[in-house]
Motif scaffolding. Sequence first.
Motif, PDB file in Angstrom:
ATOM      1  N   ASP A   1       0.829  -1.204   0.000  1.00  0.00           N
ATOM      2  CA  ASP A   1       0.000   0.000   0.000  1.00  0.00           C
ATOM      3  C   ASP A   1       0.867   1.259   0.000  1.00  0.00           C
ATOM      4  OD1 ASP A   1      -2.302  -1.465  -0.024  1.00  0.00           O
ATOM      5  OD2 ASP A   1      -2.438  -1.558   2.182  1.00  0.00           O
ATOM      6  N   ALA A   2       1.922   1.213   0.811  1.00  0.00           N
ATOM      7  CA  ALA A   2       2.824   2.364   0.879  1.00  0.00           C
ATOM      8  C   ALA A   2       3.496   2.585  -0.466  1.00  0.00           C
ATOM      9  CB  ALA A   2       3.881   2.134   1.961  1.00  0.00           C
ATOM     10  N   LEU A   3       3.816   1.488  -1.139  1.00  0.00           N
ATOM     11  CA  LEU A   3       4.463   1.588  -2.438  1.00  0.00           C
ATOM     12  C   LEU A   3       3.536   2.250  -3.458  1.00  0.00           C
ATOM     13  CD1 LEU A   3       6.999   0.803  -4.133  1.00  0.00           C
ATOM     14  CD2 LEU A   3       5.744  -1.234  -4.818  1.00  0.00           C
TER      15      LEU A   3
ATOM     16  N   LEU B   1      10.358   3.435  -1.547  1.00  0.00           N
ATOM     17  CA  LEU B   1      11.606   2.764  -1.920  1.00  0.00           C
ATOM     18  C   LEU B   1      12.804   3.437  -1.263  1.00  0.00           C
ATOM     19  CD1 LEU B   1      10.866   2.099  -5.717  1.00  0.00           C
ATOM     20  CD2 LEU B   1      10.885   0.430  -3.847  1.00  0.00           C
ATOM     21  N   LEU B   2      12.731   4.737  -1.189  1.00  0.00           N
ATOM     22  CA  LEU B   2      13.816   5.469  -0.529  1.00  0.00           C
ATOM     23  C   LEU B   2      13.879   5.082   0.943  1.00  0.00           C
ATOM     24  CD1 LEU B   2      16.004   7.690  -0.468  1.00  0.00           C
ATOM     25  CD2 LEU B   2      14.183   9.317   0.073  1.00  0.00           C
TER      26      LEU B   2
ATOM     27  N   THR C   1      11.278  -0.358 -11.398  1.00  0.00           N
ATOM     28  CA  THR C   1      11.785   0.454 -12.500  1.00  0.00           C
ATOM     29  C   THR C   1      10.654   1.238 -13.163  1.00  0.00           C
ATOM     30  OG1 THR C   1      13.534  -1.144 -12.920  1.00  0.00           O
ATOM     31  CG2 THR C   1      12.999   0.352 -14.704  1.00  0.00           C
ATOM     32  N   GLU C   2       9.562   0.558 -13.424  1.00  0.00           N
ATOM     33  CA  GLU C   2       8.435   1.234 -14.069  1.00  0.00           C
ATOM     34  C   GLU C   2       7.904   2.375 -13.213  1.00  0.00           C
ATOM     35  OE1 GLU C   2       5.801  -2.009 -14.786  1.00  0.00           O
ATOM     36  OE2 GLU C   2       6.820  -2.570 -16.656  1.00  0.00           O
ATOM     37  N   LEU C   3       7.777   2.108 -11.918  1.00  0.00           N
ATOM     38  CA  LEU C   3       7.275   3.142 -11.017  1.00  0.00           C
ATOM     39  C   LEU C   3       8.204   4.353 -11.013  1.00  0.00           C
ATOM     40  CD1 LEU C   3       6.153   0.906  -8.020  1.00  0.00           C
ATOM     41  CD2 LEU C   3       4.656   2.277  -9.502  1.00  0.00           C
ATOM     42  N   SER C   4       9.484   4.082 -10.987  1.00  0.00           N
ATOM     43  CA  SER C   4      10.457   5.172 -10.935  1.00  0.00           C
ATOM     44  C   SER C   4      10.434   5.998 -12.217  1.00  0.00           C
ATOM     45  CB  SER C   4      11.865   4.618 -10.723  1.00  0.00           C
ATOM     46  OG  SER C   4      11.951   3.957  -9.484  1.00  0.00           O
ATOM     47  N   LEU C   5      10.398   5.310 -13.331  1.00  0.00           N
ATOM     48  CA  LEU C   5      10.415   6.028 -14.605  1.00  0.00           C
ATOM     49  C   LEU C   5       9.190   6.927 -14.745  1.00  0.00           C
ATOM     50  CD1 LEU C   5      11.710   3.251 -17.026  1.00  0.00           C
ATOM     51  CD2 LEU C   5      12.930   5.264 -16.206  1.00  0.00           C
ATOM     52  N   GLY C   6       8.079   6.458 -14.228  1.00  0.00           N
ATOM     53  CA  GLY C   6       6.877   7.280 -14.274  1.00  0.00           C
ATOM     54  C   GLY C   6       7.074   8.550 -13.466  1.00  0.00           C
ATOM     55  N   ASP C   7       7.704   8.396 -12.336  1.00  0.00           N
ATOM     56  CA  ASP C   7       7.972   9.537 -11.474  1.00  0.00           C
ATOM     57  C   ASP C   7       8.924  10.526 -12.163  1.00  0.00           C
ATOM     58  OD1 ASP C   7       7.486  10.305  -8.547  1.00  0.00           O
ATOM     59  OD2 ASP C   7       9.647  10.605  -8.769  1.00  0.00           O
ATOM     60  N   PHE C   8       9.960   9.999 -12.776  1.00  0.00           N
ATOM     61  CA  PHE C   8      10.926  10.871 -13.462  1.00  0.00           C
ATOM     62  C   PHE C   8      10.245  11.641 -14.586  1.00  0.00           C
ATOM     63  CE2 PHE C   8      14.292   7.395 -12.494  1.00  0.00           C
ATOM     64  CZ  PHE C   8      14.351   7.819 -11.184  1.00  0.00           C
TER      65      PHE C   8
END
Length: 607
Positions: free
Chosen positions: A219-221, A229-230, A273-280
């Motif tokens: 849920d936090a993710l 993740l950090l 990776t997908e989550l991060s790229l979306g954020d970027f």
Amino acid sequence: MVPPPGSTATPNSARSTPPTSAPRSASRSAACSYPSTAALPDSMLHGLDAFAERIAAALAAALDLPADVVRLERPRHDEHGEFAYPCFRIAKERGVNPAQMAQDLAAGLDIDGVGAAAVGPFLNFTIAGTDLAAAVLAASLSDSFGRGSDGRTTLVEYSSPNIAKPMHIGHLRTTVIGAALARMYDFLGHRVVRINHIGDWGSQFGKLLAAWARWGDDDALKADPIGHLLKLYVQFHAEEEQDTGLKDEAKAAFRALESGQECPERALWRRFTELSLGDFETIYQRLGAHFDLVRGESWYEDQLEGLVQWLDECGVLEESDGAQVVDLSSEGIKTPCLVRTGHGTTLYATRDLAAARSRWQEFAFDHCLYVVGAEQTLHFQQFRMVLKRCGSDWWDRIEHIPFGLVRFAEGKLSTRAGRVLRLQEVLDRAVELAREIVEEKNPEHADKQRVAEQVGIGAVVFHDLKHQRQKDVLFDWKEVLSFEGDTGPYLQYTHARCCSILRKSGRPAPSFDEVDSALLQDSRELLVALGRFPAAVREAGDKREPMLVAQALLRLGASANAFYRERRVLGGDDPALENARLAAIDAVRRTLASGLGLLGVPTPEEM
RNA sequence: GCGCCCGUAGCUCAGUCGGAUAGAGCGGCUGAUUCCUAAUCAGCAGGUCGCAGGUUCAAAUCCUGCCGGGCGCACCA
């Protein structure tokens, strides 16, 4: 736009640990004081360039020298004209008195539209008012003002964040500088390939996976992917000291990842990776940055064996303490380049070498630039020298573009300790403040939130780009969020004022043919500022230094503000004068839009 | 210890392969708005260019040494 994991990230992330700093040495081909225009096609002659070329040619003829050795200077003071030629050196070589020489040259030269005058040993050139106005106005009203047709292929690698970590203030520099350089080369006619080398590989992902197995919360993710993740990453580092089991779990997890087999670890890694790229991506959109290639380090996974084998075939591979290295002492570098650890895993350098080789095969580039913090200078020196030792004839086309560290008065930030200044927060605060100011200064504005976004982002981006690339910058909220003086918003305001005047004229801006440019002779400072824009862009490209464009725009902004404050544009009793001034305003508007566009600073038409 | 980078006005910074009186913004002080946006403009004050030598007709700029600050120096990225 964002490729799926596996064909994604590339290295820059590894490239950016905490904020960055110091520069490296490999110096670039520097431009002369006034970049020579001798080799440029006519299409690139804009603004003052044509005069510079004429002066240099006449001088070369008079001195019986090749045109490309005549270097003109830009005088410090206006009364000395637009270009100068100090006679000391030549006079000495020829055993004559420099002042006498300047005088003789001044008397003998006859240059169309340019006056020559000797002041002591200096030969100063002043462009005739009518010629200056006509040439600059004609050039700056053209859509191709400052553009080039270079034709070289230039790769620019920049930004390169790390998966699972937020983009912090340190990423601002690489992203903003890299994006600006890429736009500049594109403007100058290069074939540009923008590459985001995302840090999606390496042992840190074993740590992350191990931490997730222990404390991960779905849920936090979902709520805040990067934030969660950090948190896991920070927790891992906080506990690994007392918990050797944790380290082992991390190693095991990375081994599973590295195996290349489909497994739960790999699936998780792909999800992160997908989550991060979306954020970027949301940040890139706000900053106006984009990429032609988003390739993570993992993309080169299957090329690593071949790379190491290639090094071996080249005869440069050695074994040292169980690891495989390339010795670089012959190139003056004491530290060997490590390409495989004693445990058999590959490293950062291995991936960079593979990436470079792959890019060379794919693009046969003329330049491959890496916009990466100066603290990685040694890495890039090593990596270039390995390619040199391998006998590649393209190693020197690889170039590290270092930039200085972002420093904080309150002390260092550290990703591991969880103390980061998120880029998102910086942008949000800037926009928030801009919103308050718009509210106060222009309550009637039709779209306040949009301008606030443009002005806030513009302030942050310009603040970064107005400093010399390789110097450390002190992060100071007061300065970053300043909207007055030499700032992005100041230039945006100037642009908006020009738009406003043009709008209120109630007609299309006059074309060059409709204008008596001689009526602009009283605005020399403005014309010169406009006329120097093309050379500034060219020099900025040569030196890989966006600041030079920023400085040129600030000069233009200052003279434009003085221009329309002292001179009424609309409503006078002289239609010809109004026409000429309107054309000048249009030229300023176009040039600011063009230059700010290169830097990535938005240009609202009203603010 | 070795290597690289930086050290210019109170603060943040420009200063063109050495060149003419070292510039700008912020902050401080004076002024300017019946007029196209005052996110502006005009002006004043403020500098032994870290220190010491050297090269040169000429040094903030090049060389050497020192001081101060930062970064880096193989199994991280």
